[in-house]
Design an enzyme around this catalytic site. Structure first.
Site, PDB file in Angstrom:
ATOM      1  N   ARG A  14      53.111 119.354  62.560  1.00 57.98           N
ATOM      2  CA  ARG A  14      54.310 120.086  62.956  1.00 57.98           C
ATOM      3  C   ARG A  14      55.309 120.119  61.819  1.00 57.98           C
ATOM      4  O   ARG A  14      55.482 119.149  61.102  1.00 57.98           O
ATOM      5  CB  ARG A  14      54.960 119.417  64.173  1.00 57.98           C
ATOM      6  CG  ARG A  14      56.188 120.140  64.687  1.00 57.98           C
ATOM      7  CD  ARG A  14      56.958 119.306  65.699  1.00 57.98           C
ATOM      8  NE  ARG A  14      57.393 118.027  65.164  1.00 57.98           N
ATOM      9  CZ  ARG A  14      58.420 117.848  64.347  1.00 57.98           C
ATOM     10  NH1 ARG A  14      59.127 118.878  63.938  1.00 57.98           N
ATOM     11  NH2 ARG A  14      58.738 116.648  63.913  1.00 57.98           N
ATOM     12  N   VAL A  15      55.960 121.268  61.668  1.00 59.43           N
ATOM     13  CA  VAL A  15      57.142 121.391  60.816  1.00 59.43           C
ATOM     14  C   VAL A  15      58.245 121.962  61.687  1.00 59.43           C
ATOM     15  O   VAL A  15      57.986 122.565  62.731  1.00 59.43           O
ATOM     16  CB  VAL A  15      56.902 122.273  59.561  1.00 59.43           C
ATOM     17  CG1 VAL A  15      55.973 121.583  58.574  1.00 59.43           C
ATOM     18  CG2 VAL A  15      56.363 123.639  59.937  1.00 59.43           C
ATOM     19  N   SER A  16      59.486 121.766  61.254  1.00 55.47           N
ATOM     20  CA  SER A  16      60.624 122.119  62.105  1.00 55.47           C
ATOM     21  C   SER A  16      60.995 123.588  62.089  1.00 55.47           C
ATOM     22  O   SER A  16      61.507 124.118  63.065  1.00 55.47           O
ATOM     23  CB  SER A  16      61.839 121.286  61.711  1.00 55.47           C
ATOM     24  OG  SER A  16      61.565 119.929  61.942  1.00 55.47           O
ATOM     25  N   THR A  17      60.768 124.270  60.977  1.00 58.12           N
ATOM     26  CA  THR A  17      61.189 125.670  60.885  1.00 58.12           C
ATOM     27  C   THR A  17      60.053 126.549  60.405  1.00 58.12           C
ATOM     28  O   THR A  17      59.113 126.077  59.757  1.00 58.12           O
ATOM     29  CB  THR A  17      62.383 125.840  59.917  1.00 58.12           C
ATOM     30  OG1 THR A  17      61.965 125.453  58.605  1.00 58.12           O
ATOM     31  CG2 THR A  17      63.577 125.005  60.354  1.00 58.12           C
TER      32      THR A  17
ATOM     33  N   GLN B 255      58.962 126.518  56.697  1.00 61.18           N
ATOM     34  CA  GLN B 255      58.327 125.331  56.125  1.00 61.18           C
ATOM     35  C   GLN B 255      56.809 125.494  56.191  1.00 61.18           C
ATOM     36  O   GLN B 255      56.282 126.246  57.008  1.00 61.18           O
ATOM     37  CB  GLN B 255      58.760 124.068  56.873  1.00 61.18           C
ATOM     38  CG  GLN B 255      60.219 123.721  56.655  1.00 61.18           C
ATOM     39  CD  GLN B 255      60.652 122.519  57.483  1.00 61.18           C
ATOM     40  OE1 GLN B 255      60.294 122.396  58.638  1.00 61.18           O
ATOM     41  NE2 GLN B 255      61.418 121.646  56.869  1.00 61.18           N
TER      42      GLN B 255
END
Length: 181
Positions: A7-10, A13
């Site tokens: 997972r990445v936040s945005t 990314q």
């Protein structure tokens, strides 16, 4: 089976670093998403959790990819323990198959929560100190004469809202609030 979660936040990314590490570990299926870890509903994580069975392994590049709070990580860990699911975190070299791995998981997630709590406490202290010096925070009030001028222009019916906001320097929302107020 060995499942992985990345997972990445945005959306801007990149997941490549995580995917490379997880692939190198030798996972059977990778669930990946671009969403903040603070979100309660993470669709891909939920999908992965729904297919896990006793004896499966979940691999993450870092604990921070799996959860953002001790509570969240603890809840996941309780579920994994109850269902006999192994958790492996590559960055922290945690493997909950061992009692040492379980201890390390608990310590690291507690430290992460402590760090967030200290940051929140410092923020509150800073805001209180600023208030004690007369700084109330928030946006400064819009100059009343600008609002009066904007309303006068609006009442002439000769200018568009965009023209009025450009001439007076106030925002559309401030103008609408003054008109409707």
């Amino acid at each position: 089976m060995i499942f992985a979660y990345a997972r990445v936040s945005t959306s801007d990314q990149c997941l490549d670093r995580q995917l490379d590490a997880l692939t190198k570990y030798g996972v059977d299926k990778i669930y990946q998403e671009k969403i903040s870890g603070t979100k309660k509903n993470r669709p891909e994580l939920d999908k992965m959790l729904s297919v896990l069975k006793s004896g499966d392994t979940v691999v993450v590049e870092s604990l921070s990819r799996l959860g953002r709070s001790v509570k969240n990580l603890s809840e996941l860990m309780e579920r994994f323990n109850a269902d006999d699911i192994r958790l492996v975190s590559l960055k922290e070299t945690i493997d909950t198959k061992s009692s040492t791995g379980k201890l390390l998981f608990t310590i690291l997630s507690s430290l992460a929560q402590f760090e967030r709590d200290v940051l929140a406490e410092r923020t509150r202290e800073g805001l209180n100190a600023a208030r004690a010096r007369g700084h109330l925070g928030g946006r400064p009030k819009t100059n009343r004469s600008k609002i009066d001028k904007a309303i006068a222009l609006y009442n002439t019916k000769q200018y568009s809202i965009s023209e009025i906001t450009e001439l007076t320097g106030i925002s559309k929302s401030t103008l609408y609030r003054a008109i409707n107020g």
